[in-house]
Design a protein around this motif. Structure first.
Motif, PDB file in Angstrom:
ATOM      1  N   LEU A  51      43.278  35.070  37.050  1.00  0.00           N
ATOM      2  CA  LEU A  51      43.857  35.718  38.195  1.00  0.00           C
ATOM      3  C   LEU A  51      43.747  36.470  37.055  1.00  0.00           C
ATOM      4  O   LEU A  51      44.572  37.003  35.817  1.00  0.00           O
ATOM      5  CB  LEU A  51      44.950  35.761  38.353  1.00  0.00           C
ATOM      6  CG  LEU A  51      45.551  36.697  39.481  1.00  0.00           C
ATOM      7  CD1 LEU A  51      45.022  37.270  40.182  1.00  0.00           C
ATOM      8  CD2 LEU A  51      47.273  35.755  40.263  1.00  0.00           C
ATOM      9  N   GLY A  52      43.291  38.552  36.974  1.00  0.00           N
ATOM     10  CA  GLY A  52      44.479  39.286  36.234  1.00  0.00           C
ATOM     11  C   GLY A  52      43.218  40.963  36.916  1.00  0.00           C
ATOM     12  O   GLY A  52      43.009  40.287  37.990  1.00  0.00           O
ATOM     13  N   PRO A  53      43.660  41.691  36.929  1.00  0.00           N
ATOM     14  CA  PRO A  53      43.081  42.718  36.882  1.00  0.00           C
ATOM     15  C   PRO A  53      41.733  43.303  35.744  1.00  0.00           C
ATOM     16  O   PRO A  53      41.206  42.252  35.544  1.00  0.00           O
ATOM     17  CB  PRO A  53      44.316  43.716  36.491  1.00  0.00           C
ATOM     18  CG  PRO A  53      44.486  43.608  35.053  1.00  0.00           C
ATOM     19  CD  PRO A  53      44.985  41.905  35.390  1.00  0.00           C
ATOM     20  N   ASN A  54      41.332  43.888  37.217  1.00  0.00           N
ATOM     21  CA  ASN A  54      39.734  44.725  36.382  1.00  0.00           C
ATOM     22  C   ASN A  54      39.805  45.155  35.035  1.00  0.00           C
ATOM     23  O   ASN A  54      40.896  45.650  34.609  1.00  0.00           O
ATOM     24  CB  ASN A  54      38.739  45.284  37.192  1.00  0.00           C
ATOM     25  CG  ASN A  54      38.533  44.959  39.095  1.00  0.00           C
ATOM     26  OD1 ASN A  54      38.353  44.202  39.035  1.00  0.00           O
ATOM     27  ND2 ASN A  54      38.487  45.936  39.287  1.00  0.00           N
ATOM     28  N   GLY A  55      38.983  44.357  34.273  1.00  0.00           N
ATOM     29  CA  GLY A  55      39.009  44.775  32.767  1.00  0.00           C
ATOM     30  C   GLY A  55      39.639  43.424  31.810  1.00  0.00           C
ATOM     31  O   GLY A  55      40.133  44.184  30.515  1.00  0.00           O
TER      32      GLY A  55
END
Length: 313
Positions: A51-55
């Motif tokens: 899980l993580g933001p774009n980039g």
């Protein structure tokens, strides 16, 4: 045991048996460090969420695991095979659903699956059964004779997942499996992933949808700037980084900036929530004298924003 009731498979020595092991993995693109010293273990039999933001480095990690990109440093093992030296035998034992569709849309749905069954060396006597099972799992049996180009976006995504499962792989990689899909179709894909988990498959799923990770994953690794900043079951992460309850306090930007400065000075953990400020671990307020606001149950979104600084709209 996770919130989903998962019990890890253990070796005779009592250690979790891992399907994926990464140590100190680095991947650069010119001056950009996409993955920065990544350590990660995915136990056999888990649905594991990145899980993580774009980039954050999720898709780059996926491409290294499938041999599409080569790490600049560190070691990678998948199902006991070293990458990239043993990428070919590793790929034969894993199924991959890419973020971008690469279906041959001119083929009929059954032919898409049959072609991949041949590529993955499914014995000819078993091939028709394997195709039928994949069609049934993806709920595409009644569309088997249709060309893939006629399928909706959600159906094509289900076909991609079915294609990844055609050879009964030991490991399934799902790179942003529901990106760009509307909420109703996303729920359909979730049902398919839940079916995989219930069958005991090992699944590594990258996503930037927090609810997706919270609903589907036995364990979650939150990535930011190419690193894992926290790992555990959704319930464990919430308990550690947000507590049982939080308080949302509304106000003007000036008021919220002042409140956050005071909280920082007092060592009180907060996270931005758009037009409000969220006080974490409100169930442990004690003598901290937290301001009045809306008290609610903490979520994985609170953890995600606190650790990555990314606000979720």
């Amino acid at each position: 045991m996770s919130s989903h009731g998962f019990n890890p498979i253990r070796s005779e020595e009592g250690h979790d048996v891992v399907a994926i092991s990464l140590r100190g993995v680095v991947k650069r693109f010119s001056s950009v460090v996409a993955v920065d010293g990544l350590d990660l273990d995915v136990p056999v039999g888990t649905c594991f969420g990145l899980l993580g933001p774009n980039g954050a480095g999720k898709s780059t990690t996926m491409r290294m695991l499938t041999g599409q990109a080569i790490a600049d440093a560190g070691s990678l093992e998948v199902l006991g095979f070293r990458l990239p030296e043993q990428s070919k035998p590793a790929r034969l034992r894993m199924g991959v659903c890419p973020q971008e569709s690469n279906l041959d849309v001119d083929l009929r749905v059954r032919d898409v699956l049959d072609t991949f069954a041949r590529l993955y060396r499914v014995p000819s006597a078993r091939r028709p059964v394997a195709v039928d099972q994949a069609l049934a799992l993806a709920r595409l049996t009644d569309r088997a004779r249709d060309r893939a180009v006629t399928l909706s976006g959600g159906m094509q995504r289900r076909l991609l997942i079915a294609r990844a499962l055609i050879h009964d792989p030991d490991l399934v990689l799902l790179d942003e499996p529901t990106v760009g899909l509307d909420p109703q179709v996303r729920q359909q894909i979730w049902s398919l992933i839940l079916a995989l988990r219930e069958r005991g498959a090992t699944v590594l799923m990258s996503t930037h949808y927090i609810e997706e990770a919270e609903r589907l994953a036995d364990r979650v690794a939150i990535m930011s700037k190419g690193r894992v900043v926290a790992e555990g079951s959704p319930a464990e992460l919430i308990a550690e980084y947000a507590g049982r309850e939080v308080i949302d306090v509304e106000g003007s930007q000036t008021q919220l900036t002042d409140l956050r400065s005071r909280a920082d000075a007092a060592g009180i953990l907060t996270r931005p929530s758009g037009p409000s400020l969220t006080y974490l671990h409100a169930d442990q307020d004690g003598d901290r004298r937290l301001p009045a606001g809306r008290r609610r149950v903490a979520t994985l979104e609170d953890v995600f924003v606190a650790l990555t600084g990314e606000y979720v709209e």
